[in-house]
Design a protein around this motif. Structure first.
Motif, PDB file in Angstrom:
ATOM      1  N   GLN A  64       0.884  -1.173   0.000  1.00 29.57           N
ATOM      2  CA  GLN A  64       0.000   0.000   0.000  1.00 29.57           C
ATOM      3  C   GLN A  64       0.917   1.216   0.000  1.00 29.57           C
ATOM      4  OE1 GLN A  64      -2.584  -0.482   3.371  1.00 29.57           O
ATOM      5  NE2 GLN A  64      -3.818  -2.041   2.364  1.00 29.57           N
ATOM      6  N   LEU A  65       1.411   1.545  -1.190  1.00 28.43           N
ATOM      7  CA  LEU A  65       2.519   2.484  -1.306  1.00 28.43           C
ATOM      8  C   LEU A  65       2.126   3.934  -1.048  1.00 28.43           C
ATOM      9  CD1 LEU A  65       4.364   0.850  -4.308  1.00 28.43           C
ATOM     10  CD2 LEU A  65       4.752   0.515  -1.860  1.00 28.43           C
ATOM     11  N   ARG A  66       0.962   4.364  -1.456  1.00 31.00           N
ATOM     12  CA  ARG A  66       0.557   5.756  -1.190  1.00 31.00           C
ATOM     13  C   ARG A  66       0.400   5.996   0.309  1.00 31.00           C
ATOM     14  NH1 ARG A  66       1.791   9.675  -3.985  1.00 31.00           N
ATOM     15  NH2 ARG A  66      -0.056  10.815  -3.404  1.00 31.00           N
ATOM     16  N   PRO A  67      -0.307   5.136   1.068  1.00 31.24           N
ATOM     17  CA  PRO A  67      -0.357   5.353   2.510  1.00 31.24           C
ATOM     18  C   PRO A  67       1.024   5.258   3.171  1.00 31.24           C
ATOM     19  CG  PRO A  67      -2.096   3.837   1.846  1.00 31.24           C
ATOM     20  CD  PRO A  67      -1.206   4.056   0.647  1.00 31.24           C
ATOM     21  N   ALA A  68       1.874   4.368   2.668  1.00 28.18           N
ATOM     22  CA  ALA A  68       3.235   4.264   3.216  1.00 28.18           C
ATOM     23  C   ALA A  68       3.983   5.572   2.984  1.00 28.18           C
ATOM     24  CB  ALA A  68       3.986   3.100   2.563  1.00 28.18           C
ATOM     25  N   GLU A  71       2.759   8.247   5.449  1.00 30.01           N
ATOM     26  CA  GLU A  71       3.241   8.041   6.812  1.00 30.01           C
ATOM     27  C   GLU A  71       4.734   8.320   6.935  1.00 30.01           C
ATOM     28  OE1 GLU A  71       1.605   7.656   9.600  1.00 30.01           O
ATOM     29  OE2 GLU A  71      -0.350   7.356   8.699  1.00 30.01           O
ATOM     30  N   PHE A  72       5.543   7.854   5.982  1.00 31.89           N
ATOM     31  CA  PHE A  72       6.977   8.136   6.038  1.00 31.89           C
ATOM     32  C   PHE A  72       7.220   9.645   5.958  1.00 31.89           C
ATOM     33  CE2 PHE A  72       7.743   3.684   4.300  1.00 31.89           C
ATOM     34  CZ  PHE A  72       8.262   3.193   5.485  1.00 31.89           C
ATOM     35  N   THR A  73       6.443  10.339   5.149  1.00 33.74           N
ATOM     36  CA  THR A  73       6.579  11.790   5.027  1.00 33.74           C
ATOM     37  C   THR A  73       6.248  12.487   6.345  1.00 33.74           C
ATOM     38  OG1 THR A  73       6.081  11.678   2.657  1.00 33.74           O
ATOM     39  CG2 THR A  73       5.808  13.814   3.725  1.00 33.74           C
ATOM     40  N   ILE A  74       5.190  12.043   7.007  1.00 35.64           N
ATOM     41  CA  ILE A  74       4.838  12.616   8.315  1.00 35.64           C
ATOM     42  C   ILE A  74       5.966  12.388   9.318  1.00 35.64           C
ATOM     43  CG2 ILE A  74       3.285  12.374  10.301  1.00 35.64           C
ATOM     44  CD1 ILE A  74       1.015  11.846   8.218  1.00 35.64           C
ATOM     45  N   PRO A  80      13.420  14.969  10.742  1.00 30.05           N
ATOM     46  CA  PRO A  80      14.114  15.045   9.443  1.00 30.05           C
ATOM     47  C   PRO A  80      15.464  14.333   9.421  1.00 30.05           C
ATOM     48  CG  PRO A  80      14.022  17.201  10.511  1.00 30.05           C
ATOM     49  CD  PRO A  80      13.202  16.275  11.338  1.00 30.05           C
ATOM     50  N   ASP A  81      15.992  13.990  10.589  1.00 34.27           N
ATOM     51  CA  ASP A  81      17.273  13.288  10.642  1.00 34.27           C
ATOM     52  C   ASP A  81      17.116  11.776  10.823  1.00 34.27           C
ATOM     53  OD1 ASP A  81      16.268  13.452  13.213  1.00 34.27           O
ATOM     54  OD2 ASP A  81      18.209  13.848  14.145  1.00 34.27           O
ATOM     55  N   ASN A  82      15.938  11.253  10.552  1.00 35.71           N
ATOM     56  CA  ASN A  82      15.686   9.819  10.694  1.00 35.71           C
ATOM     57  C   ASN A  82      16.146   9.116   9.414  1.00 35.71           C
ATOM     58  OD1 ASN A  82      14.441   7.217  10.672  1.00 35.71           O
ATOM     59  ND2 ASN A  82      12.970   7.928  12.209  1.00 35.71           N
ATOM     60  N   TYR A  87      15.446   6.245   4.048  1.00 38.38           N
ATOM     61  CA  TYR A  87      15.706   5.034   3.263  1.00 38.38           C
ATOM     62  C   TYR A  87      14.399   4.342   2.873  1.00 38.38           C
ATOM     63  CZ  TYR A  87      17.317   0.347   2.082  1.00 38.38           C
ATOM     64  OH  TYR A  87      17.541  -0.838   1.439  1.00 38.38           O
ATOM     65  N   ALA A  88      13.502   4.210   3.829  1.00 40.23           N
ATOM     66  CA  ALA A  88      12.233   3.526   3.559  1.00 40.23           C
ATOM     67  C   ALA A  88      11.367   4.331   2.590  1.00 40.23           C
ATOM     68  CB  ALA A  88      11.484   3.282   4.861  1.00 40.23           C
ATOM     69  N   LEU A  89      11.371   5.654   2.720  1.00 43.20           N
ATOM     70  CA  LEU A  89      10.624   6.477   1.762  1.00 43.20           C
ATOM     71  C   LEU A  89      11.233   6.326   0.366  1.00 43.20           C
ATOM     72  CD1 LEU A  89       8.415   8.518   1.101  1.00 43.20           C
ATOM     73  CD2 LEU A  89       9.997  10.341   1.802  1.00 43.20           C
ATOM     74  N   ALA A  90      12.547   6.279   0.295  1.00 40.19           N
ATOM     75  CA  ALA A  90      13.211   6.069  -0.999  1.00 40.19           C
ATOM     76  C   ALA A  90      12.803   4.731  -1.617  1.00 40.19           C
ATOM     77  CB  ALA A  90      14.726   6.130  -0.823  1.00 40.19           C
TER      78      ALA A  90
END
Length: 128
Positions: A64-68, A71-74, A80-82, A87-90
């Motif tokens: 479920q890539l759009r919800p992922a 959430e990663f963006t939030i 911002p230093d996570n 990596y997971a958003l990439a």
């Protein structure tokens, strides 16, 4: 006695139990079950970055890539230093065939943490 109208019986303790159970479900390859447990946790505690990161991972594992992505963006707006979240958003962008956005976040992850997996994904040695 608590007010019964709108009271769900959920307590901070049950949210912790649900969070831990969601971790186990994700490890057992049941990402949809993990999301179901995390939804009420996040509804009650929308500021909880750990729960959002776990739900993002579950969405990703369930394809479920759009919800992922959301959430990663939030998570990254708050932290911002996570490096892991970058990596997971990439990886999420990569699976959505969005290589330019993926490359940016792979490189941010590697810059924040020299984890070999992050460095390899960042491809700093390539000219592109």
């Amino acid at each position: 006695m608590p007010e019964t109208s709108g009271w769900t019986g959920r307590t901070p303790e049950t949210h912790v139990i649900d969070f831990r159970a969601a971790e186990r479900l994700l490890a057992a390859r049941d990402p949809r079950g993990a999301v179901k447990l995390l939804d009420p946790v996040i509804a009650a505690h929308p500021e909880n970055t750990a729960a959002r990161l776990l739900r993002a991972r579950a969405f990703f594992a369930a394809a479920q890539l759009r919800p992922a992505e959301l959430e990663f963006t939030i998570v990254l707006e708050r932290e911002p230093d996570n490096a892991f979240a970058h990596y997971a958003l990439a990886r999420t962008y990569e699976r959505q065939s969005r290589p330019d956005q993926a490359k940016r976040h792979f490189r941010l992850a590697a810059a924040l943490d020299p984890n070999p997996r992050y460095l390899e994904a960042a491809r700093f040695d390539s000219q592109s």
